[in-house]
Design an enzyme around this catalytic site. Structure first.
Site, PDB file in Angstrom:
ATOM      1  N   ASP A   7       0.873  -1.180   0.000  1.00  0.00           N
ATOM      2  CA  ASP A   7       0.000   0.000   0.000  1.00  0.00           C
ATOM      3  C   ASP A   7       0.911   1.231   0.000  1.00  0.00           C
ATOM      4  OD1 ASP A   7       0.961   0.281   2.593  1.00  0.00           O
ATOM      5  OD2 ASP A   7      -1.021   0.416   3.530  1.00  0.00           O
ATOM      6  N   HIS A   8       0.331   2.408   0.222  1.00  0.00           N
ATOM      7  CA  HIS A   8       1.125   3.646   0.217  1.00  0.00           C
ATOM      8  C   HIS A   8       2.194   3.628   1.308  1.00  0.00           C
ATOM      9  CE1 HIS A   8      -2.302   4.098   2.881  1.00  0.00           C
ATOM     10  NE2 HIS A   8      -1.627   5.012   3.571  1.00  0.00           N
ATOM     11  N   CYS A  64       3.193  -3.178   3.993  1.00  0.00           N
ATOM     12  CA  CYS A  64       2.372  -2.015   4.369  1.00  0.00           C
ATOM     13  C   CYS A  64       3.093  -1.325   5.520  1.00  0.00           C
ATOM     14  CB  CYS A  64       0.928  -2.390   4.686  1.00  0.00           C
ATOM     15  SG  CYS A  64       0.655  -3.346   6.197  1.00  0.00           S
ATOM     16  N   GLY A  65       2.437  -0.405   6.200  1.00  0.00           N
ATOM     17  CA  GLY A  65       3.115   0.342   7.252  1.00  0.00           C
ATOM     18  C   GLY A  65       3.644  -0.562   8.351  1.00  0.00           C
ATOM     19  N   THR A  66       2.783  -1.421   8.839  1.00  0.00           N
ATOM     20  CA  THR A  66       3.172  -2.360   9.898  1.00  0.00           C
ATOM     21  C   THR A  66       3.446  -3.761   9.374  1.00  0.00           C
ATOM     22  OG1 THR A  66       0.866  -2.951  10.218  1.00  0.00           O
ATOM     23  CG2 THR A  66       1.731  -1.171  11.606  1.00  0.00           C
ATOM     24  N   GLY A  67       2.931  -4.072   8.196  1.00  0.00           N
ATOM     25  CA  GLY A  67       2.973  -5.443   7.666  1.00  0.00           C
ATOM     26  C   GLY A  67       1.816  -6.287   8.178  1.00  0.00           C
ATOM     27  N   GLY A  69      -1.763  -5.473   8.462  1.00  0.00           N
ATOM     28  CA  GLY A  69      -3.010  -5.497   7.685  1.00  0.00           C
ATOM     29  C   GLY A  69      -2.863  -6.278   6.393  1.00  0.00           C
ATOM     30  N   HIS A  97      10.260 -24.111   8.589  1.00  0.00           N
ATOM     31  CA  HIS A  97       9.223 -24.794   9.373  1.00  0.00           C
ATOM     32  C   HIS A  97       7.827 -24.661   8.778  1.00  0.00           C
ATOM     33  CE1 HIS A  97      11.622 -24.817  13.425  1.00  0.00           C
ATOM     34  NE2 HIS A  97      12.415 -24.995  12.371  1.00  0.00           N
ATOM     35  N   ASN A  98       7.503 -23.459   8.271  1.00  0.00           N
ATOM     36  CA  ASN A  98       6.124 -23.200   7.808  1.00  0.00           C
ATOM     37  C   ASN A  98       5.993 -23.235   6.291  1.00  0.00           C
ATOM     38  OD1 ASN A  98       6.616 -20.512  10.046  1.00  0.00           O
ATOM     39  ND2 ASN A  98       5.542 -22.388  10.637  1.00  0.00           N
ATOM     40  N   ARG A 108       7.177   0.814   8.272  1.00  0.00           N
ATOM     41  CA  ARG A 108       7.325   1.818   9.334  1.00  0.00           C
ATOM     42  C   ARG A 108       7.950   1.212  10.586  1.00  0.00           C
ATOM     43  NH1 ARG A 108       1.215   4.075   8.221  1.00  0.00           N
ATOM     44  NH2 ARG A 108       1.727   5.186   6.304  1.00  0.00           N
ATOM     45  N   ARG A 132       7.509 -33.714  10.422  1.00  0.00           N
ATOM     46  CA  ARG A 132       6.679 -33.026  11.424  1.00  0.00           C
ATOM     47  C   ARG A 132       6.189 -31.668  10.908  1.00  0.00           C
ATOM     48  NH1 ARG A 132      11.881 -31.877  12.763  1.00  0.00           N
ATOM     49  NH2 ARG A 132      12.386 -29.911  13.810  1.00  0.00           N
ATOM     50  N   HIS A 133       7.017 -31.018  10.091  1.00  0.00           N
ATOM     51  CA  HIS A 133       6.591 -29.723   9.556  1.00  0.00           C
ATOM     52  C   HIS A 133       5.549 -29.905   8.457  1.00  0.00           C
ATOM     53  CE1 HIS A 133       9.367 -27.754  12.113  1.00  0.00           C
ATOM     54  NE2 HIS A 133      10.454 -28.217  11.497  1.00  0.00           N
ATOM     55  N   ARG A 136       2.320 -30.542  10.247  1.00  0.00           N
ATOM     56  CA  ARG A 136       1.740 -29.349  10.876  1.00  0.00           C
ATOM     57  C   ARG A 136       1.157 -28.407   9.831  1.00  0.00           C
ATOM     58  NH1 ARG A 136       6.995 -29.259  14.832  1.00  0.00           N
ATOM     59  NH2 ARG A 136       6.245 -30.940  16.179  1.00  0.00           N
TER      60      ARG A 136
HETATM   61  C1  RB5 Z   1      -1.877   2.794   6.464  1.00  0.00           C
HETATM   62  O1  RB5 Z   1      -1.898   4.023   7.118  1.00  0.00           O
HETATM   63  C2  RB5 Z   1      -1.617   1.677   7.456  1.00  0.00           C
HETATM   64  O2  RB5 Z   1      -2.752   1.473   8.215  1.00  0.00           O
HETATM   65  C3  RB5 Z   1      -1.220   0.426   6.721  1.00  0.00           C
HETATM   66  O3  RB5 Z   1      -0.072   0.670   5.960  1.00  0.00           O
HETATM   67  C4  RB5 Z   1      -0.898  -0.773   7.575  1.00  0.00           C
HETATM   68  O4  RB5 Z   1       0.004  -0.472   8.578  1.00  0.00           O
HETATM   69  C5  RB5 Z   1      -2.046  -1.544   8.053  1.00  0.00           C
HETATM   70  O5  RB5 Z   1      -1.932  -2.594   8.714  1.00  0.00           O
END
Ligand code: RB5
Length: 142
Positions: A7-8, A64-67, A69, A97-98, A108, A132-133, A136
């Site tokens: 995303d952005h 994404c920002g946090t990875g 979502g 493993h996965n 971010r 085992r993997h 699972r």
């Molecule tokens: C966008 O602002 C932010 O919510 C998205 O990049 C992400 O972090 C969502 O999980």
């Protein structure tokens, strides 16, 4: 072929990852987003996940920002095991493993230097194939 999308919030890191893949001589397909304009991460998580699930691409990278979502979105697609990694140990372990088929990064959260090391670790580590993997993973699938 590696599917990549963001995303952005992940756009700038996606550009760096694509440049890195190019330098390594690895082919990729960019599923967007194509600018820093605000957009919705599920669109891109799903597009990359579908490309991997159908076999169009072998692996995927989503950002994404946090990875968070975008990895939640990708993991809704049957057959996808998207792993959010912020360190190389996790990237190695999730391949061994996965048999994770998508790497998720939080732009971010994780700086670009470490992110590229995580990408390399993820792409260069094979699945262990241990019984085992396999067992699972089969319990995870639908
Ligand atoms: C966008 O602002 C932010 O919510 C998205 O990049 C992400 O972090 C969502 O999980």
């Amino acid at each position: 072929m590696i599917a990549i999308g963001s995303d952005h919030g992940g756009f700038a890191l996606k550009q760096e990852v694509m440049e890195h893949l190019k330098k390594r001589g690895l082919d990729y397909k960019d599923f967007g987003t194509y600018s820093e304009a605000s957009c919705d991460y599920p669109v891109y998580g799903r597009a990359v996940a579908k490309a991997v699930a159908t076999g169009e691409c072998e692996k995927g990278i989503i950002i994404c920002g946090t990875g968070i979502g975008i990895s939640i979105s990708a993991n809704k697609v049957p057959g996808i095991r998207a792993a959010l990694c912020g360190d190389c140990f996790s990237a190695k372990a999730t391949r061994e493993h996965n048999d994770a088929n998508i790497l998720a990064l939080g732009a971010r959260v994780t700086g670009p230097g470490l992110a590229l090391m995580i990408v390399d670790t993820f792409l260069d580590t094979p699945f262990s194939g241990d019984e085992r993997h396999v067992r699972r993973i089969s319990l995870i699938e639908e």
